[in-house]
Design a protein around this motif. Structure first.
Motif, PDB file in Angstrom:
ATOM      1  N   PRO A 184       0.801  -1.222   0.000  1.00  0.00           N
ATOM      2  CA  PRO A 184       0.000   0.000   0.000  1.00  0.00           C
ATOM      3  C   PRO A 184       0.837   1.278   0.000  1.00  0.00           C
ATOM      4  CG  PRO A 184      -1.033  -1.611   1.412  1.00  0.00           C
ATOM      5  CD  PRO A 184       0.305  -2.192   0.993  1.00  0.00           C
ATOM      6  N   LYS A 243      -6.525   5.431  -2.498  1.00  0.00           N
ATOM      7  CA  LYS A 243      -5.453   4.937  -1.622  1.00  0.00           C
ATOM      8  C   LYS A 243      -6.031   4.023  -0.534  1.00  0.00           C
ATOM      9  CE  LYS A 243      -2.088   6.716   1.681  1.00  0.00           C
ATOM     10  NZ  LYS A 243      -1.560   7.919   2.310  1.00  0.00           N
ATOM     11  N   TYR A 250      -7.395   0.648  -2.031  1.00  0.00           N
ATOM     12  CA  TYR A 250      -6.300  -0.275  -2.334  1.00  0.00           C
ATOM     13  C   TYR A 250      -5.768  -0.913  -1.057  1.00  0.00           C
ATOM     14  CZ  TYR A 250      -2.074  -2.347  -4.173  1.00  0.00           C
ATOM     15  OH  TYR A 250      -1.091  -3.263  -4.508  1.00  0.00           O
ATOM     16  N   LYS A 251      -5.546  -0.100  -0.033  1.00  0.00           N
ATOM     17  CA  LYS A 251      -5.017  -0.614   1.235  1.00  0.00           C
ATOM     18  C   LYS A 251      -5.963  -1.661   1.820  1.00  0.00           C
ATOM     19  CE  LYS A 251      -3.435   0.963   5.804  1.00  0.00           C
ATOM     20  NZ  LYS A 251      -4.288   0.143   6.653  1.00  0.00           N
ATOM     21  N   PHE A 303      -5.864  -4.792  -0.367  1.00  0.00           N
ATOM     22  CA  PHE A 303      -4.582  -5.479  -0.185  1.00  0.00           C
ATOM     23  C   PHE A 303      -4.598  -6.299   1.103  1.00  0.00           C
ATOM     24  CE2 PHE A 303      -0.279  -5.912   1.341  1.00  0.00           C
ATOM     25  CZ  PHE A 303       0.438  -6.228   0.196  1.00  0.00           C
ATOM     26  N   GLU A 304      -5.005  -5.660   2.193  1.00  0.00           N
ATOM     27  CA  GLU A 304      -5.019  -6.357   3.485  1.00  0.00           C
ATOM     28  C   GLU A 304      -6.023  -7.506   3.483  1.00  0.00           C
ATOM     29  OE1 GLU A 304      -5.665  -3.122   6.185  1.00  0.00           O
ATOM     30  OE2 GLU A 304      -3.570  -2.466   6.063  1.00  0.00           O
TER      31      GLU A 304
END
Length: 99
Positions: free
Chosen positions: A41, A64, A67-68, A71-72
């Motif tokens: 990230p 942002k 995406y974070k 991703f997690e």
């Protein structure tokens, strides 16, 4: 982020006039790496700064954060990561090792 390599093809690399089968399609459409390794990230946020949005920077925090979170969610549940047949070299392997 965690899609099978066979499901991540750059169809823009298809050559005109060529009749494709699966093997020739994947060969042509994954040349030069097919896709990049996933970004942390923090690295994604840096890349995102280089992009422009149609409404200025208003969407930057939203993208942002999305995406974070994704991703997690995806990498937090992954039990196995397979990145074969993507044409990656040492640089891509090193980037993947960060993840």
């Amino acid at each position: 982020l965690t899609k099978s390599s066979g499901l991540s093809l750059d169809l823009g690399k298809m050559r005109g006039g060529v009749e494709y089968g699966w093997d020739s399609l994947t060969d042509d459409c994954t040349q030069d790496g097919g896709r990049r390794p996933p970004l942390l990230p923090s690295a994604f946020a840096i890349e995102l700064e280089k992009k422009s949005f149609t409404n200025g920077k208003e969407d930057y925090p939203l993208v942002k954060g999305l995406y974070k979170d994704a991703f997690e969610e995806r990498f937090g549940k992954a039990t196995k990561l397979i990145y074969g047949m993507l044409g990656w070299g040492d640089a891509e392997a090193a980037q993947q090792a960060e993840v």
